[in-house]
Design a protein around this motif. Structure first.
Motif, PDB file in Angstrom:
ATOM      1  N   SER A   1      -2.026  -5.420  -0.753  1.00  0.00           N
ATOM      2  CA  SER A   1      -3.402  -5.115  -1.170  1.00  0.00           C
ATOM      3  C   SER A   1      -3.742  -5.635  -2.556  1.00  0.00           C
ATOM      4  CB  SER A   1      -3.633  -3.602  -1.160  1.00  0.00           C
ATOM      5  OG  SER A   1      -3.668  -3.128   0.164  1.00  0.00           O
TER       6      SER A   1
ATOM      7  N   TYR B   1       1.963  -1.927  -7.355  1.00  0.00           N
ATOM      8  CA  TYR B   1       1.488  -2.603  -8.579  1.00  0.00           C
ATOM      9  C   TYR B   1       2.546  -3.442  -9.280  1.00  0.00           C
ATOM     10  CZ  TYR B   1      -2.223   0.770  -7.880  1.00  0.00           C
ATOM     11  OH  TYR B   1      -3.232   1.502  -7.320  1.00  0.00           O
TER      12      TYR B   1
ATOM     13  N   ASP C   1       7.260   3.975  -4.131  1.00  0.00           N
ATOM     14  CA  ASP C   1       6.007   3.308  -3.778  1.00  0.00           C
ATOM     15  C   ASP C   1       5.708   2.267  -4.865  1.00  0.00           C
ATOM     16  OD1 ASP C   1       3.566   2.777  -2.614  1.00  0.00           O
ATOM     17  OD2 ASP C   1       2.607   4.635  -3.254  1.00  0.00           O
TER      18      ASP C   1
HETATM   19  C1  LIG Z   1       0.163   4.300  -5.625  1.00  0.00           C
HETATM   20  C2  LIG Z   1      -0.508   3.797  -4.402  1.00  0.00           C
HETATM   21  N1  LIG Z   1       0.158   3.810  -3.253  1.00  0.00           N
HETATM   22  C3  LIG Z   1      -0.401   3.356  -2.118  1.00  0.00           C
HETATM   23  C4  LIG Z   1      -1.693   2.878  -2.117  1.00  0.00           C
HETATM   24  C5  LIG Z   1      -2.270   2.416  -0.808  1.00  0.00           C
HETATM   25  O1  LIG Z   1      -2.357   1.038  -0.792  1.00  0.00           O
HETATM   26  P1  LIG Z   1      -2.552   0.180   0.528  1.00  0.00           P
HETATM   27  O2  LIG Z   1      -2.622   1.120   1.682  1.00  0.00           O
HETATM   28  O3  LIG Z   1      -3.823  -0.579   0.334  1.00  0.00           O
HETATM   29  O4  LIG Z   1      -1.350  -0.705   0.610  1.00  0.00           O
HETATM   30  C6  LIG Z   1      -2.434   2.841  -3.302  1.00  0.00           C
HETATM   31  C7  LIG Z   1      -3.819   2.343  -3.300  1.00  0.00           C
HETATM   32  O5  LIG Z   1      -4.507   2.250  -4.266  1.00  0.00           O
HETATM   33  C8  LIG Z   1      -1.817   3.315  -4.479  1.00  0.00           C
HETATM   34  O6  LIG Z   1      -2.466   3.327  -5.648  1.00  0.00           O
END
Ligand SMILES: Cc1ncc(COP(=O)(O)O)c(C=O)c1O
Length: 388
Positions: free
Chosen positions: A230, A202, A199
């Motif tokens: 995001s 960041y 995942d």
């Molecule tokens: C580690 C991690 N994975 C996934 C997400 C989900 O992000 P999004 O659904 O906005 O792409 C977040 C959101 O803060 C996150 O911190």
């Protein structure tokens, strides 16, 4: 008549963070709790122009139902972008999701049976635990150090359906895996037949140098990779993507169809319109510079105000400081006092699948401007000193 809920409904728990965010919305609280990107970074003008262009040039296609796989030009953009990070994938392996959070849910749906072992880092992203728990995962917490999970500790994950990993500026710990640790982890995972779910929301938010290539670059078909728009554009778009091994792609796609047919095609077209000519190459560096300055402000404030016996990392990207308090202090128990003193944080304990670690907390440095960071951390310091 009474409702009988499915067993999995018992495992749907309120997110501690969302509960805390409610408290922190009270006026006057300096919230270092939320993981919200700074709204000042949202490219409002570029979005407005792109939206107008989409509505002018392709209004009916943009507002119609669309393919479950995602908008083809956006899938191609993702494949080309990932190639620059060393991850070679075909656009046919890209599935556009409704945020990367949906990617976690789809992976859970396709890969986890009741009682399946799922390995996670210690700590790990709470939202992933929330996504996997209803599928009745049996979590295995893999031990780590400041550099990430320990390759030798992966032995505990033998037989797991997959290990969920966040190599870049992890939520919550902020840590970033070195290139050598990544290679050692992939080697070990390959040796024991452990698939990886990586995942990376960041990774683009680095401050001095980009992180090493993703795990999926060397794990090939043994990794599912999740990305997100995001943190580099805006979370309200709910736009993320999965790069899936060929074997898994059809099942993830069917799970996606069952969940929501497709990710809003309108949003996908707008985002593609914004980014297609290199917009992110100018935009993301402005986010990095802002977040780096805020990281520095929080580092100075922590050094100035936190009592002796507290330890924290200095993150080289992302959005979070991770603080370890002296063992006698319980961050959950102290939260009310902190909120009374005008500051909020997220207690660290819920990020540990195996429990414990009551003396940890997460602070976000990106949502609040530097002057307020200083005031908030000073208030936190007073609460901690009073509790010692
Ligand atoms: C580690 C991690 N994975 C996934 C997400 C989900 O992000 P999004 O659904 O906005 O792409 C977040 C959101 O803060 C996150 O911190």
């Amino acid at each position: 008549m009474t409702w009988t809920m499915a067993r999995r409904a018992e495992r749907l728990n309120p997110s501690t963070i969302r509960e805390i965010l409610k408290v922190t919305e009270r006026p006057g609280i300096i919230s270092l709790a939320g993981g919200l990107p700074s709204a000042d970074t949202f490219p409002v003008a570029a979005m407005a122009e792109a939206t107008a262009r989409v509505l002018r040039d392709n209004p009916r296609e943009a507002l119609q139902y669309a393919a479950s796989e995602g908008y083809a030009p956006l899938r191609e953009w993702v494949a080309a972008e990932m190639a620059t990070h060393g991850l070679k994938a075909d656009a046919s392996q890209v599935l556009i999701t409704t945020g990367s959070q949906q990617g976690l849910d789809l992976a859970g749906k396709v890969l986890i049976d009741p009682g399946s072992k799922v390995a996670v880092e210690s700590p790990t992203y709470l939202g992933a635990l929330q996504a996997f728990a209803p599928y009745e995962a049996d979590f295995v917490a893999v031990e780590g150090d400041d550099e990430g999970p320990l390759p030798a500790a992966l032995d505990a994950a033998r037989g797991a359906r997959f290990m969920y990993m966040l190599p870049n500026f992890q939520n919550p710990s902020g840590r970033c895996l070195s290139a050598s640790r990544r290679l050692a982890l992939v080697d070990k995972a390959m040796a024991i037949g452990l698939p990886l779910v990586e995942d990376n929301p960041y990774g683009d938010l680095w401050f001095d140098q980009p992180p090493p290539p993703p795990l999926a670059a060397s794990a090939g078909e043994q990794a599912v990779y999740l990305g997100s728009f995001s943190k580099v554009l805006a979370p309200g778009l709910r736009l993320g993507y999965v790069i899936a091994p060929k074997l898994l792609y059809p099942k993830l796609l069917q799970a996606k169809q069952a969940a929501d047919l497709h990710t809003p095609g309108f949003n996908q077209r707008i985002v593609h319109e914004v980014i297609k000519d290199g917009f992110l190459d100018q935009h993301v560096p402005t986010i990095r510079a802002r977040y780096k300055a805020q990281r520095d402000a929080m580092r100075v404030a922590l050094e100035r105000h936190l009592p002796a016996g507290c330890r924290w990392n200095v993150p080289v990207g992302g959005m979070f400081f991770w603080v370890e308090l002296p063992p006698a202090l319980d961050a959950t128990a102290l939260l009310d006092k902190a909120v009374d003193a005008g500051v909020a944080y997220v207690p660290g304990a819920p990020f540990f699948a195996a429990g414990g670690h009551a003396n940890t907390l997460r602070l976000s440095f990106v949502t609040v401007p530097p002057e307020r960071i200083e005031v908030g951390v000073a208030a936190l310091g007073r609460v901690l000193k009073a509790a010692l």
